[in-house]
Write a protein that holds these residues in place. Structure first.
Motif: not given
Lengths: 261, 81
Positions: A155-171, A250-261
């Motif tokens: 659940i704690l990891g999912a909260s960070f994933i939610l942040l990455a989905l709502a803003k972008d991976l960089g945030t 890593n999955l959402s940015s194909n390993g480049r850690l740039d902008h995600g979905l």
């Protein structure tokens, strides 16, 4: 080939269904797993009658998971860590160089996009602290209610994933960077293994928490097991949190850690 | 354990499993697998295994759906070979 697959599936299905009749009835108190064989009591009887006296933990599942079967759980955590590390290793070596993003690239200036950003951003700003608080509650309250390190960590990891989905991976990576999540994953396993090795240092078996009352202030042998379970669950939660976010980033940015979905 | 409730959940489990295999769109198949996970979570909660149900709700229905969507976003509709 298709026919062969169909026949194999049907055969396996019939075999499995024919074995169902040999199962004991659900919740049958006289089945060998519940009543034991002959005069010998079964292990589940022991857990039900003696867990509370042994460990002062009302949730038997947590006690079995973190204490009686602690060795199993330790390597379950290692398996999760290994899975995360292998996804990291494969995707990051295929993904090419990391391009750190300090600002969002395409700023959507249309009114429609702005409204969406406000609605999603505000909702997530309200939701994420509640989710994180609930995750900590699940970890800390695993002795008394369903839950524990794995669930709370997810659940704690999912909260960070939610942040990455709502803003972008960089945030999200700004809050929980790559270096930080890899460190946290290792620290979690070290906490778990550390509890085990501490018992060995005090001349007991690995993960035999009883002896830890010597170094824990104001505890007896029973409460030492209860407190050690909490410590171990915190270690599991650290690793699972870190690995969940590592896999997503890593999955959402194909390993480049740039902008995600 | 409530038998009619069990039967309803098991029927829906089979239906969602078959649909997720038959559907052509990967995104829809992922969503239906999420529904499948929640049904299994209901089944376990109803059989008294609350800890397992909790794990299934968090991992199966929550995070693994997100992982699959994140992977599907990097696929294309047509295969390249």
């Amino acid at each position: 080939m298709k026919w062969f697959g169909l026949i194999a599936t049907a055969f396996t299905g019939i075999l499995l269904l024919s074995a169902v009749g040999d199962f004991a009835r659900f919740g049958d108190p006289h089945s060998p797993a519940n009543a034991g064989v002959g005069d010998r009591p079964s292990v589940s009887q022991y857990y039900i009658t003696d867990t509370y006296a042994d460990t002062k933990v009302p949730n038997i599942v947590t006690a079995v998971l973190a204490d009686y079967r602690g060795y199993d759980t330790m390597f379950e955590t290692v398996v999760i860590f290994a899975a995360g590390i292998s996804i990291f290793a494969i995707l990051r070596s295929l993904g090419g160089p990391v391009v750190p993003v300090s600002h969002p690239q395409a700023i959507d200036t249309s009114v429609d996009g702005d409204h969406q950003r406000i609605i999603i951003g505000t909702t997530c700003r309200l939701m994420i602290p509640v989710i994180q608080l609930f995750a900590l509650y699940v970890v800390a309250h695993g002795h008394h209610s369903p839950g524990g390190g794995f669930q709370g960590g997810v659940i704690l990891g999912a909260s960070f994933i939610l942040l990455a989905l709502a803003k972008d991976l960089g945030t999200a990576l700004g809050r929980f960077s790559e270096k930080r999540y890899l460190t946290l994953g290792c620290v979690g396993i070290m906490i778990y293994a550390g509890f085990g090795l501490l018992c060995q240092a005090l001349e007991r078996n690995l993960l035999d928490y009883e002896i830890l009352h010597r170094i824990m202030p104001a505890t007896d042998a029973v409460m030492a097991r209860s407190h050690s379970m909490l410590g171990v669950e915190v270690g599991v939660a650290f690793t699972v949190t870190a690995i969940m976010f590592a896999i997503y980033s890593n999955l959402s940015s194909n390993g480049r850690l740039d902008h995600g979905l | 354990m409530i038998v009619p409730f069990d039967i309803i959940i098991l029927i829906f489990l089979v239906i969602t499993a078959v649909i997720s295999l038959r559907v052509r769109d990967l995104l829809s198949a992922t969503m239906i697998l999420g529904v499948y996970s929640f049904l299994i979570c209901l089944l376990w909660a109803e059989m008294g295994a609350v800890d397992v149900a909790f794990t299934e709700a968090a991992v199966g229905a929550g995070v693994s759906t997100v992982f699959m969507i994140a992977t599907i976003y990097h696929t294309r509709r047509r295969s390249s070979d």
